[in-house]
Design a protein around this motif. Structure first.
Motif, short mmCIF file in Angstrom:
data_model
loop_
_atom_site.label_atom_id
_atom_site.label_comp_id
_atom_site.label_asym_id
_atom_site.label_seq_id
_atom_site.Cartn_x
_atom_site.Cartn_y
_atom_site.Cartn_z
N VAL A 1 18.90 6.50 14.28
CA VAL A 1 18.56 5.17 14.10
C VAL A 1 18.34 5.09 12.68
O VAL A 1 17.86 6.08 12.05
CB VAL A 1 17.02 5.33 14.73
CG1 VAL A 1 16.22 3.92 14.72
CG2 VAL A 1 17.17 5.30 16.15
N ASP A 2 18.68 3.97 12.24
CA ASP A 2 18.88 3.52 10.81
C ASP A 2 17.42 3.18 10.28
O ASP A 2 16.87 3.43 9.15
CB ASP A 2 19.89 2.42 10.50
CG ASP A 2 21.22 2.88 10.43
OD1 ASP A 2 21.34 3.88 10.55
OD2 ASP A 2 22.16 1.92 10.95
N ALA A 3 16.62 2.38 11.23
CA ALA A 3 15.41 1.78 10.71
C ALA A 3 14.28 1.60 11.95
O ALA A 3 14.72 1.47 13.01
CB ALA A 3 15.57 0.38 10.29
N ALA A 4 13.11 1.71 11.64
CA ALA A 4 12.08 1.41 12.85
C ALA A 4 10.94 0.50 12.16
O ALA A 4 10.75 0.59 10.90
CB ALA A 4 11.58 2.77 13.22
N ILE A 5 10.48 -0.30 12.97
CA ILE A 5 9.45 -1.34 12.78
C ILE A 5 8.03 -0.54 13.21
O ILE A 5 7.97 -0.17 14.50
CB ILE A 5 9.39 -2.57 12.95
CG1 ILE A 5 10.79 -3.35 12.14
CG2 ILE A 5 8.11 -3.45 12.80
CD1 ILE A 5 10.87 -4.65 12.34
N ARG A 6 7.34 -0.13 12.46
CA ARG A 6 6.13 0.66 12.80
C ARG A 6 4.65 0.13 12.40
O ARG A 6 4.76 -0.88 11.51
CB ARG A 6 6.05 2.02 12.19
CG ARG A 6 7.34 2.83 12.60
CD ARG A 6 7.20 4.15 12.23
NE ARG A 6 8.14 5.01 12.81
CZ ARG A 6 9.01 5.95 12.50
NH1 ARG A 6 8.81 6.10 11.16
NH2 ARG A 6 9.71 6.62 13.01
#
Length: 171
Positions: A12-17
């Motif tokens: 996964v390149d990015a995650a919003i947390r």
């Protein structure tokens, strides 16, 4: 149960947390403001069961809790205290996995609900729903866009990160 995605091993390149969880070789960009939370109940519920005056009082009330994933992981209720912020996890009467349902259950008098203040505000103004423990409830931190190393970043991810960093214009 929902688990934190490991950006380095998952592909996964990015995650919003909702909180910045940095691992080795990962970065974060704040996206959005801190989130005001509130505890609400219907006027009928409060007339029947009383108004909590201290965060510990919620343990004596029916509560409607927000659940992540399968419902076993509940969002803790955060408070401001003399020693800093702390949480109390009430035993829920009901569990919801979206804030609008949680608000609806609180409006129906099923218990105290802990949710984003922005969602509750129009219903508080309209009457029939009351905020409790004002001044005790803490803000949630800003959401963040977490991403892997800046090296070998795809153009698509670079554009997304740049967009997240861009100042917001008033709507």
């Amino acid at each position: 149960m929902t688990k934190k995605v490991d950006l380095l091993t998952s592909g996964v390149d990015a995650a919003i947390r909702s909180t910045t969880l940095l691992g080795p070789n990962t970065y974060a960009v704040t996206v959005g403001p801190a989130l005001d939370m509130t505890i609400v109940a219907s006027d009928d519920y409060l007339a029947k069961w009383g108004t909590p005056n201290h965060p510990c009082d919620i343990l004596d009330h029916d509560t409607i809790c927000y659940a992540f994933g399968s419902g076993e992981d509940l969002a803790p209720w955060g408070y401001n205290g003399p020693e800093g912020t702390y949480t109390i996890q009430p035993k829920p009467r009901m569990v919801a996995n979206d804030m609008r349902s949680l608000l609806s259950y609180a409006k129906q008098g099923l218990g105290l609900g802990y949710l984003y203040r922005e969602i509750a505000l129009p219903h508080l103004s309209a009457g029939g729903l009351t905020e409790v423990l004002i001044g005790h409830v803490t803000q949630l931190p800003c959401y963040s866009l977490n991403y892997r190393s800046k090296r070998n970043m795809t153009r698509r991810l670079r554009a997304f990160v740049d967009m997240a960093k861009a100042p917001r214009e008033a709507a």
